[in-house]
Design a protein around this motif. Structure first.
Motif, PDB file in Angstrom:
ATOM      1  N   MET A 102     -24.167  12.716 -19.647  1.00  0.00           N
ATOM      2  CA  MET A 102     -25.527  12.290 -19.944  1.00  0.00           C
ATOM      3  C   MET A 102     -25.977  11.203 -18.975  1.00  0.00           C
ATOM      4  O   MET A 102     -27.115  11.214 -18.503  1.00  0.00           O
ATOM      5  CB  MET A 102     -25.622  11.806 -21.392  1.00  0.00           C
ATOM      6  CG  MET A 102     -25.525  12.932 -22.409  1.00  0.00           C
ATOM      7  SD  MET A 102     -25.313  12.400 -24.134  1.00  0.00           S
ATOM      8  CE  MET A 102     -26.552  11.153 -24.326  1.00  0.00           C
ATOM      9  N   GLN A 103     -25.079  10.276 -18.656  1.00  0.00           N
ATOM     10  CA  GLN A 103     -25.398   9.229 -17.688  1.00  0.00           C
ATOM     11  C   GLN A 103     -25.588   9.823 -16.302  1.00  0.00           C
ATOM     12  O   GLN A 103     -26.522   9.462 -15.586  1.00  0.00           O
ATOM     13  CB  GLN A 103     -24.308   8.163 -17.674  1.00  0.00           C
ATOM     14  CG  GLN A 103     -24.304   7.311 -18.918  1.00  0.00           C
ATOM     15  CD  GLN A 103     -23.145   6.329 -18.945  1.00  0.00           C
ATOM     16  OE1 GLN A 103     -22.279   6.322 -18.066  1.00  0.00           O
ATOM     17  NE2 GLN A 103     -23.114   5.496 -19.964  1.00  0.00           N
ATOM     18  N   LEU A 104     -24.725  10.737 -15.921  1.00  0.00           N
ATOM     19  CA  LEU A 104     -24.805  11.374 -14.610  1.00  0.00           C
ATOM     20  C   LEU A 104     -26.146  12.077 -14.411  1.00  0.00           C
ATOM     21  O   LEU A 104     -26.766  11.970 -13.358  1.00  0.00           O
ATOM     22  CB  LEU A 104     -23.660  12.379 -14.445  1.00  0.00           C
ATOM     23  CG  LEU A 104     -23.644  13.191 -13.152  1.00  0.00           C
ATOM     24  CD1 LEU A 104     -23.339  12.292 -11.963  1.00  0.00           C
ATOM     25  CD2 LEU A 104     -22.615  14.311 -13.245  1.00  0.00           C
ATOM     26  N   TYR A 105     -26.610  12.780 -15.450  1.00  0.00           N
ATOM     27  CA  TYR A 105     -27.868  13.520 -15.365  1.00  0.00           C
ATOM     28  C   TYR A 105     -29.082  12.671 -15.715  1.00  0.00           C
ATOM     29  O   TYR A 105     -30.215  13.153 -15.655  1.00  0.00           O
ATOM     30  CB  TYR A 105     -27.818  14.759 -16.266  1.00  0.00           C
ATOM     31  CG  TYR A 105     -26.848  15.806 -15.783  1.00  0.00           C
ATOM     32  CD1 TYR A 105     -26.941  16.343 -14.499  1.00  0.00           C
ATOM     33  CD2 TYR A 105     -25.815  16.251 -16.600  1.00  0.00           C
ATOM     34  CE1 TYR A 105     -26.046  17.290 -14.050  1.00  0.00           C
ATOM     35  CE2 TYR A 105     -24.916  17.208 -16.160  1.00  0.00           C
ATOM     36  CZ  TYR A 105     -25.031  17.718 -14.886  1.00  0.00           C
ATOM     37  OH  TYR A 105     -24.136  18.668 -14.438  1.00  0.00           O
ATOM     38  N   GLY A 106     -28.874  11.424 -16.106  1.00  0.00           N
ATOM     39  CA  GLY A 106     -29.977  10.523 -16.397  1.00  0.00           C
ATOM     40  C   GLY A 106     -30.756  10.873 -17.654  1.00  0.00           C
ATOM     41  O   GLY A 106     -31.960  10.641 -17.721  1.00  0.00           O
ATOM     42  N   VAL A 107     -30.074  11.416 -18.659  1.00  0.00           N
ATOM     43  CA  VAL A 107     -30.768  11.831 -19.883  1.00  0.00           C
ATOM     44  C   VAL A 107     -30.382  10.992 -21.104  1.00  0.00           C
ATOM     45  O   VAL A 107     -30.809  11.297 -22.218  1.00  0.00           O
ATOM     46  CB  VAL A 107     -30.525  13.328 -20.185  1.00  0.00           C
ATOM     47  CG1 VAL A 107     -31.082  14.197 -19.068  1.00  0.00           C
ATOM     48  CG2 VAL A 107     -29.052  13.617 -20.413  1.00  0.00           C
ATOM     49  N   THR A 108     -29.633   9.951 -20.896  1.00  0.00           N
ATOM     50  CA  THR A 108     -29.162   9.132 -22.010  1.00  0.00           C
ATOM     51  C   THR A 108     -30.312   8.628 -22.878  1.00  0.00           C
ATOM     52  O   THR A 108     -30.204   8.603 -24.103  1.00  0.00           O
ATOM     53  CB  THR A 108     -28.332   7.942 -21.485  1.00  0.00           C
ATOM     54  OG1 THR A 108     -27.269   8.457 -20.680  1.00  0.00           O
ATOM     55  CG2 THR A 108     -27.745   7.128 -22.607  1.00  0.00           C
ATOM     56  N   ASP A 109     -31.419   8.249 -22.264  1.00  0.00           N
ATOM     57  CA  ASP A 109     -32.548   7.704 -23.019  1.00  0.00           C
ATOM     58  C   ASP A 109     -33.313   8.767 -23.796  1.00  0.00           C
ATOM     59  O   ASP A 109     -34.147   8.429 -24.637  1.00  0.00           O
ATOM     60  CB  ASP A 109     -33.516   6.978 -22.080  1.00  0.00           C
ATOM     61  CG  ASP A 109     -32.906   5.718 -21.495  1.00  0.00           C
ATOM     62  OD1 ASP A 109     -31.942   5.185 -22.077  1.00  0.00           O
ATOM     63  OD2 ASP A 109     -33.397   5.265 -20.447  1.00  0.00           O
ATOM     64  N   PHE A 110     -33.056  10.028 -23.544  1.00  0.00           N
ATOM     65  CA  PHE A 110     -33.815  11.103 -24.184  1.00  0.00           C
ATOM     66  C   PHE A 110     -33.085  11.763 -25.350  1.00  0.00           C
ATOM     67  O   PHE A 110     -33.660  12.579 -26.060  1.00  0.00           O
ATOM     68  CB  PHE A 110     -34.184  12.180 -23.155  1.00  0.00           C
ATOM     69  CG  PHE A 110     -34.940  11.617 -21.988  1.00  0.00           C
ATOM     70  CD1 PHE A 110     -36.238  11.159 -22.139  1.00  0.00           C
ATOM     71  CD2 PHE A 110     -34.338  11.525 -20.742  1.00  0.00           C
ATOM     72  CE1 PHE A 110     -36.922  10.629 -21.064  1.00  0.00           C
ATOM     73  CE2 PHE A 110     -35.027  11.002 -19.660  1.00  0.00           C
ATOM     74  CZ  PHE A 110     -36.321  10.540 -19.816  1.00  0.00           C
ATOM     75  N   ILE A 111     -31.824  11.432 -25.517  1.00  0.00           N
ATOM     76  CA  ILE A 111     -31.028  12.023 -26.590  1.00  0.00           C
ATOM     77  C   ILE A 111     -30.686  10.918 -27.585  1.00  0.00           C
ATOM     78  O   ILE A 111     -29.979   9.976 -27.240  1.00  0.00           O
ATOM     79  CB  ILE A 111     -29.748  12.694 -26.042  1.00  0.00           C
ATOM     80  CG1 ILE A 111     -30.131  13.854 -25.116  1.00  0.00           C
ATOM     81  CG2 ILE A 111     -28.856  13.175 -27.179  1.00  0.00           C
ATOM     82  CD1 ILE A 111     -28.965  14.558 -24.468  1.00  0.00           C
ATOM     83  N   PRO A 112     -31.200  11.021 -28.821  1.00  0.00           N
ATOM     84  CA  PRO A 112     -30.983   9.950 -29.794  1.00  0.00           C
ATOM     85  C   PRO A 112     -29.562   9.974 -30.359  1.00  0.00           C
ATOM     86  O   PRO A 112     -29.201  10.863 -31.112  1.00  0.00           O
ATOM     87  CB  PRO A 112     -32.006  10.260 -30.890  1.00  0.00           C
ATOM     88  CG  PRO A 112     -32.208  11.723 -30.801  1.00  0.00           C
ATOM     89  CD  PRO A 112     -32.023  12.093 -29.363  1.00  0.00           C
ATOM     90  N   PHE A 113     -28.778   9.019 -29.943  1.00  0.00           N
ATOM     91  CA  PHE A 113     -27.438   8.914 -30.489  1.00  0.00           C
ATOM     92  C   PHE A 113     -27.287   7.510 -31.068  1.00  0.00           C
ATOM     93  O   PHE A 113     -27.946   6.575 -30.639  1.00  0.00           O
ATOM     94  CB  PHE A 113     -26.358   9.222 -29.436  1.00  0.00           C
ATOM     95  CG  PHE A 113     -26.352   8.303 -28.262  1.00  0.00           C
ATOM     96  CD1 PHE A 113     -25.500   7.219 -28.225  1.00  0.00           C
ATOM     97  CD2 PHE A 113     -27.177   8.541 -27.174  1.00  0.00           C
ATOM     98  CE1 PHE A 113     -25.486   6.366 -27.122  1.00  0.00           C
ATOM     99  CE2 PHE A 113     -27.179   7.697 -26.068  1.00  0.00           C
ATOM    100  CZ  PHE A 113     -26.323   6.611 -26.054  1.00  0.00           C
TER     101      PHE A 113
END
Length: 99
Positions: free
Chosen positions: A82-93
């Motif tokens: 998720m960090q590699l693809y830059g999507v961490t902020d878009f997936i609510p965990f």
């Protein structure tokens, strides 16, 4: 691979890879209803980048139904992807929700 719902929690167990992600995504969508849900990924033993598309598809369906969906117990390699693809902020965990 197994996926099951217990109350407001969906458990994903086993591998989530290109080989089975379509089936897991379909099964998960069938478990979504009007409830706000938590998806527990603690028992995912193997995954690849296709798991991210699965998480996004479930979110899309949940949001279309006006429900909240949170992911918990993300495997370390999923967090790294998720960090590699830059999507961490878009997936609510939520690291505060545990088993």
């Amino acid at each position: 691979m197994a996926i099951q719902r217990e109350g407001r929690r969906i458990y994903v167990r086993g591998a989530v890879t290109f080989d089975n992600v379509v089936e897991i995504t379909r099964q998960g969508m069938a478990l979504l209803d009007e409830d706000d849900l938590v998806v527990d990924l603690a028992e995912v033993i193997e995954l690849d980048s296709s798991a991210i598309s699965m998480l996004f598809e479930w979110l899309r369906v949940a949001h279309a139904r006006n429900q909240q969906l949170y992911y918990v117990n993300l495997p370390e390699n999923l967090s790294s992807l998720m960090q590699l693809y830059g999507v961490t902020d878009f997936i609510p965990f939520d690291t505060n929700i545990t088993k």
